[in-house]
Each structure stands twice: as C-alpha cells, then as structure tokens.
Design a protein around this motif. Structure first.
Motif, short mmCIF file in Angstrom:
data_model
loop_
_atom_site.label_atom_id
_atom_site.label_comp_id
_atom_site.label_asym_id
_atom_site.label_seq_id
_atom_site.Cartn_x
_atom_site.Cartn_y
_atom_site.Cartn_z
N PRO A 154 -17.99 -3.60 4.61
CA PRO A 154 -19.40 -3.96 4.44
C PRO A 154 -19.64 -4.72 3.14
N GLN A 155 -20.58 -5.67 3.17
CA GLN A 155 -20.75 -6.53 1.98
C GLN A 155 -21.41 -5.84 0.80
N ASP A 156 -22.23 -4.80 1.06
CA ASP A 156 -22.86 -4.16 -0.10
C ASP A 156 -21.97 -3.09 -0.71
N ASP A 157 -20.85 -2.80 -0.09
CA ASP A 157 -19.95 -1.79 -0.63
C ASP A 157 -18.51 -2.25 -0.39
N PRO A 158 -18.13 -3.37 -1.03
CA PRO A 158 -16.88 -4.02 -0.65
C PRO A 158 -15.62 -3.36 -1.22
N TRP A 159 -15.10 -2.40 -0.53
CA TRP A 159 -13.81 -1.82 -0.91
C TRP A 159 -13.05 -1.43 0.33
N THR A 160 -11.76 -1.32 0.19
CA THR A 160 -10.94 -0.81 1.28
C THR A 160 -9.75 -0.08 0.66
N VAL A 161 -9.02 0.63 1.51
CA VAL A 161 -7.87 1.38 1.00
C VAL A 161 -6.66 0.46 0.99
N SER A 162 -5.92 0.52 -0.12
CA SER A 162 -4.75 -0.34 -0.24
C SER A 162 -3.59 0.21 0.58
N VAL A 163 -2.75 -0.69 1.10
CA VAL A 163 -1.57 -0.23 1.82
C VAL A 163 -0.31 -0.31 0.95
N VAL A 164 -0.50 -0.76 -0.30
CA VAL A 164 0.66 -1.00 -1.18
C VAL A 164 1.59 0.21 -1.35
N PRO A 165 1.05 1.46 -1.49
CA PRO A 165 1.98 2.59 -1.66
C PRO A 165 3.00 2.68 -0.51
N ASP A 166 2.61 2.29 0.69
CA ASP A 166 3.55 2.34 1.81
C ASP A 166 4.22 1.00 2.07
N VAL A 167 3.50 -0.07 1.79
CA VAL A 167 4.02 -1.41 2.06
C VAL A 167 3.98 -2.23 0.76
N PRO A 168 5.01 -2.12 -0.06
CA PRO A 168 4.97 -2.80 -1.37
C PRO A 168 4.80 -4.31 -1.24
N ALA A 169 5.19 -4.85 -0.11
CA ALA A 169 5.10 -6.30 0.07
C ALA A 169 3.66 -6.81 0.04
N ALA A 170 2.69 -5.90 0.20
CA ALA A 170 1.28 -6.34 0.23
C ALA A 170 0.70 -6.52 -1.16
N ASP A 171 1.50 -6.25 -2.19
CA ASP A 171 1.01 -6.27 -3.56
C ASP A 171 0.21 -7.53 -3.89
N TRP A 172 0.85 -8.68 -3.76
CA TRP A 172 0.20 -9.92 -4.18
C TRP A 172 -0.96 -10.32 -3.30
N CYS A 173 -0.79 -10.20 -1.99
CA CYS A 173 -1.85 -10.75 -1.14
C CYS A 173 -3.13 -9.92 -1.29
#
Lengths: 540, 169
Positions: free
Chosen positions: A89-108
C-alpha cells in the motif's frame, strides 16, 4: 521444458505458504503473495532449486492504487519462471525482505528501496544506486517524478583520508569508473567495500518517458552497454514479442542468434586480452586484440556498425544475410579458429599465467549457489547454468553445443570456461549458417496490448541477462533490466577474501565486470576492528 | 576546436608532439567508445607507433580521452581527475555522450556532456586549454586518430562551422 507435473509441484508448494496463482503464460507462472508471506514463499521456491533472477519494484498506483514488488525466480531444471507479486500500500510502503533466505536478492531490494521508496524489513538497508548527494524522499521510479528533473547538487570531495587500498574509481585496471576499497592485513585481502553505480543513467525511467515509444527502445537498450548491447536489445524485443504474442520469422531468429554469437566472440577475446594484460603478459593482450579486430570488421559487414549494431526491431531484424555475407562469415571464423588456437596454446604455455590464475579468487559451489551467480562465473564453480540450454530461445534449440563446466572455481577455471566458449561459439555460428532457413526477416503488422507482462532471458557473454516488461500504451509501463554483472559483483567479496593483494585486480576482472550494464544505476562500516591500513593516493 | 587558453600551447605541443601520453577518463559511458579507444591503442590501428601511450594517472597525462555523459555520481571524481592534470589541459571528447550527453542528455542522473561539465569546471577554477570533439556512437578508431592529430595541430580541420538561418515559410 515445462511439463504439467513440474508446474503442479511448484503451485502446490507455493499454495501451502499462502500464495495463489494469478496468471500462467508460456513458461511463466505469476503468483500473488502477501508481504507477510513472501519470505516463506521465496524459501519454498529456493528449496525447489530455483535461482533468483531479479526483483523489480513497480509503481502500479495508476492501475491498482498500490506499489508492487516482483520477485522473478527461474527454475532452470523445469525451464519455468515463477514470479512472486507482492502488493504494497502506498501510505504504508514496506514489505518483508527475503534476503535472510535468498542472499541473491540483496542488491535488487536495495535498488527498489532507492528508486521507489519501499522499505524492506528484516535486513540491513543502505543507499546503493543513487548518488550520495541525492536528497532523501525523492524516488525516480515513482510516476510523478519527471525523468528530466534534477534535484540540487552538492559537489563534495569524496574519498576520505583514512581508507584501505583504493582501487578506482579511475584505475588503470578498470576501464570504467567503479570504486573498490580493499582492506588488507599484510598482503592478504580481508574485506572489500564496493561503491558502484557511477554509470547510472536513468535508462529504465527514460524508457517510460514521453521521449520513447516501443519501437525506439531497442536503440536505447543497445546503449545500455557498449560490449553486449545487442544482447540487451534482443532481450528487450523478445520480452515485448512474448508479452504481445508476436511470432517472429525463423530467419530473423537465426540472424539474431548469429549476431549474438559474433558479439560473444568479440567480448570473450576482449576479456582474454584484458586478463593477459593484468597478469603482465602484454604480448597476449596485443595478440588477443589483434585477432579480435577481424570480428569487429565482420560485425560491421553483417550489420553496418562495428558496435551498437542497431538491427533489432520488434518482430524481426532490419538486415538480411546474403550468400556473399555467409562466405565472409565462414572465412572469418575459420581464420579466427586457427589464430585463436595458436594464441591459447602460446598463452597457456606461459608458466606465470597458470601459476597466478590457479587457486586464486576461489568461489565455491555453495557460495555460487547462494548468490545465484550466472554465466562463466557459475560454470567455473561447477554450476550447470546456461540460458541457451535451460530456456532455449531464438535458434538455440536447433543447434548442438557443449556447456563448458569446471569445478575449481578459481581464476584459471573462469579463464578456461571463456576459452572453451569461444570454440563453441564458432561451432554454433557454423551450424546456424548451415541451417539458415529462407523467408522474410520481419513481421511489420502487430499490436501490443497494454497490461501484459513477460520475462525474457538471454545468455550474454557474461551470463544471464534478464528483462522484465509490463506493457503500457505506446511505450513500456515498466521495463526492468538485470544485467549479468549485477548478479556477479556481490560474489567478489567471497572471491577476494584471503586472496593476495597482487591477485586482486585479476580477480575483479575475472568476473568480466561490465559496470555500464549493472548501473543503469556503501557506506560500509567495515573499518572497525580491522588491523592495518595502507594509505595510497592513486592506484595499486 | 576551442581555444580558451593563456598558456603557450604551441610551445607545449612542440614538446609533446612525438610522445603523447593519454589518460582515459570514463564519466559513465556505455563502454563502446572505451573499447574503441583500446582498439586504437592495440595492434590493428596501433597508435603507439606514433608515440601515443596510455598512462595510469592523470598527473602523467598530456591529453585526456573523455567519454560518457557525466553521471551525477561520477561528477566530483571527474572534476578532481581533470584538476589533477598538468597544464596545458588538452581534452579529446569522444562520442555523442561526451559531446552532448547522447541519448540520455536530459535524464535525472546525467549532466549532459562536456559542455555542461565545462561550466562546472570553470566554477571550480579548473581551466581547460584546448578541446576537440569527435562525434560518433560509438566513435570509430579512425576518427579517434584524426581527432588526436587535430588536437595536436598536425592536420587542418576539414569541416567548418557554418551558421545557418532558417528561412521563413
């Protein structure tokens, strides 16, 4: 290729973690998942053997009133792409990161945070893509931001006094502006900080702007990178063709494949020369570039340009190949094969080359897997990954070739993978020429509906190049480019640790970094706890 | 060609004519011009036979080979690099991007080529003595060599600037 059973396995695994199928297209499955469940879904895909291709943030507020983050996973064994769509949602823009399980997502993920202003929870965040003097709260990929807006600039002296050994941004070993800071203890590298994205030119934003239409974007895509530009323009047109369901004439597919292989030849020869130069073997450098020149002449003969070929159109290619050209191609690659064999023989007979390249810059298979590295870097670490085999595109399903595989994961292995690939490319070109079908080279009547999505991937000289597109009216609504180097640079940290300082430039070069691809766009606090620093003003 | 100098360029040129040390400065280009620069330096075109040699530091350079549209991130470093070069500062600007920013001349993260950079250089008190622009996307190695000769005053410029006024109607 995709079979129903593999598809149902994927769907079942993801439904268990609360995702549901949104759309199935050709070789892509789109899932919708809530931001709370995304990490579990990513973990499920990863345990099925998926690699993360990339993630992309999209400002979909005009369509659905929400932001969206797309995670694109490739299941190489099944030849299927699984795409997770997370709505934010635009008024609460956050999401959970997948980096702890998928380190490859770090940069993107960091790129999405920088360019779209979505926060990722459960990971460390820092600015990655935008310059340090870029103001907070200004997000270029939001639709209200105009592509030619220029926030005020502060000209600052960078590079603090107390640094490790700076390599770059202007350094003889790098032909592009990138900045590496090596931290050493004695002669061994203990850590490395990277500040890249000097070549961020705002290409993705530009393609959405009024200045461009579908037909003009190949021109732009080709200029993402001056070495593998044709890969980018081909990947873009393939994505659009896939989204719009345009069937390209077979002859055009063959011509694209031939030119792609010609590009691979020049790129690998270029790299081999640079590697020889970094090892202090300048004769090898000069010879590699001398041999390469005939490939450049051939490219000009086939396409009209030495670089930035400009022959890709949506629906086909602009230039046909006639018998005269075929003769020239065959003659050139025969000569090339002969000269290249001699060069490799001479080069590998130099004892210093082998002794300096073997055992340095090692990337283990497990690390390679965790970081989803691509191309020659993956194949040198024992990962069998090649888009040409895993997701056959254009004319590659019609030719037979080997995928060179080494398990050592060191600089020598990466060198040998590229050497083998040159020979394979020569064979591929021969086969393609042999089987070249007749007919037209372009379809000119087509219609591109808006709101369609597609993922296209091509095996570039440096590895898998991924383009993700959401079609809009007259031009792409969102176009995301993930170049191979983007995926490989984070692996440098693993490669450089424990390597002697003298081997650092070769190791950095061994991934064949192409920064202009990567940067279409750190403050790393690694100083604390490090023992010794060497101050050098310029170069190593 | 642009002359903006108070330094005695003719004298300096006589000194460096047969041993020109060049420094390659990439301000965010796509690599195409850069590999053509290397092409010019390697055996096929082989400019080393004219004494043109690539060096690793701007402090050693007689000429800077400038490519790229000047991205926001590279700007402070580009200014610093040009400042580090000794006078006379001779600059060969290569490719569409260097000249006018190329295809990304007006995006949020580029400056838009060498002309815009010159203003910033001036603000920072960095003088540039002679500039030659070489067009092309990417530049051809032959063009780089010709541009270099022009910069060094070894050949006459073939094309001339002509002001054209569009007629009405």
């Amino acid at each position: 290729m995709k079979s129903d059973s593999s598809l149902s396995t994927i769907v079942k695994a993801l439904e268990e973690v609360g995702a549901f199928v949104e759309e199935v297209r050709d070789s892509e499955v789109y899932f919708r998942v809530t931001r709370e469940n995304v990490r579990a879904a990513a973990r499920a895909l990863y345990s099925l053997g998926a690699y993360l291709k990339t993630c992309a943030g999209v400002d979909e507020r005009e369509l659905s009133g929400l932001f969206a983050v797309y995670y694109i996973f490739g299941l190489d064994d099944h030849g299927v792409d699984a795409v997770l769509r997370v709505l934010v949602p635009q008024d609460d823009p956050w999401t959970v990161s997948v980096v702890p399980d998928v380190p490859a997502a770090d940069w993107c993920e960091l790129e999405v945070r920088d360019l779209l202003g979505i926060d990722f929870r459960g990971r460390l965040t820092k600015r990655l893509v935008l310059p340090e003097d870029w103001p907070e709260g200004v997000y270029p990929l939001r639709k209200e931001f105009k592509y030619d807006e220029k926030p005020p600039r502060v000209l600052r002296e960078e590079l603090s006094e107390e640094v490790g050994i700076p390599v770059g941004p202007y350094h003889p070993a790098l032909h592009e502006p990138e900045y590496f800071e090596l931290y050493v203890e004695g002669e061994r590298v203990v850590d490395v900080a990277y500040r890249g994205f000097h070549v961020h030119r705002g290409i993705e934003k530009l393609a959405e702007s009024q200045r461009f239409t579908y037909k003009q974007v190949p021109f732009l895509a080709e200029r993402i990178c001056g070495i593998c530009g044709f890969v980018h323009s081909s990947c873009y047109v393939m994505a659009v063709e896939k989204a719009a369901g345009i069937v390209v004439p077979e002859r055009a597919e063959f011509i694209r494949s031939i030119v792609l292989e010609v590009e691979r030849l020049h790129s690998h020869l270029l790299w081999l020369g640079v590697a020889a130069h970094l090892l202090g073997y300048d004769a090898g450098f000069m010879h590699a570039w001398r041999i390469r020149e005939q490939v450049m002449v051939l490219a000009e003969y086939l396409t009209g340009s030495r670089k930035t070929y400009g022959i890709n159109l949506i629906g086909g290619v602009r230039k046909d190949i006639n018998t005269e050209k075929i003769d020239k191609v065959l003659k050139t690659i025969t000569d090339l094969r002969k000269e290249f064999t001699e060069l490799v023989k001479a080069m590998l007979a130099v004892p210093q080359i082998k002794s300096r390249a073997s055992g340095t810059g090692v990337l283990t298979k497990a690390e390679a897997r965790a970081l989803s590295v691509v191309g020659p870097v993956a194949r040198a670490s024992g990962l069998y990954r090649d888009v040409r085999k895993d997701y056959p595109y254009l004319a590659y399903k019609r030719v037979s070739f080997k995928v060179p595989l080494y398990t050592e994961g060191d600089n020598l292995a990466r060198l040998l993978v590229r050497v083998d690939e040159v020979f394979e490319s020569i064979e591929i070109i021969k086969q393609l020429i042999d089987m070249l079908p007749g007919g037209s080279v372009v379809v000119e009547e087509y219609d591109i509906p808006s709101g369609r999505r597609a993922v296209a991937a091509i095996e570039a000289p440096r590895g898998e190049d991924v383009h993700f597109i959401i079609t809009g009216v007259g031009r792409p609504y969102r176009w995301r480019v993930r170049a191979p180097t983007y995926q490989n640079i984070p692996a440098l940290r693993a490669m450089l640790r424990g390597t002697p300082l003298a081997d650092a430039p070769l190791t950095i070069a061994s991934i064949d970094p192409c920064f202009s691809c990567t940067d279409r766009v750190t403050v790393l606090d690694v100083r604390s706890g490090r023992k010794s620093f060497i101050r050098l003003k310029q170069g190593v | 060609m642009l002359e903006v100098s108070s330094v005695n360029i003719a004298k300096a040129l006589r000194a460096i004519k047969k041993s020109v040390w060049v420094y390659h400065l990439n301000s965010g280009s796509c690599n195409a011009c850069d590999i053509e620069v290397l092409d010019a330096l390697t055996p096929y075109f082989d400019v080393e036979r004219f004494g043109i040699k690539l060096v690793g530091s701007p402090r050693h350079a007689d000429v800077i080979l400038f490519t790229g549209p000047v991205t926001r991130e590279s700007l402070p470093k580009v200014v610093k690099t040009i400042k580090a070069m000794p006078r006379p500062r001779l600059i060969l600007v290569l490719g569409s991007c260097g000249i006018g920013g190329g295809i990304w001349w007006d995006t949020y993260s580029t400056l838009g080529g060498f002309k815009k950079l010159e203003e910033i250089l001036r603000e920072n008190g960095v003088e540039v003595d002679r500039v030659v622009y070489v067009p092309g996307c990417p530049v051809r190695p032959e063009a780089i060599i010709y541009g270099m000769l022009l910069l060094l005053g070894l050949v006459e410029q073939k094309s001339k600037r002509v002001e054209v006024v569009a007629s009405e109607g």
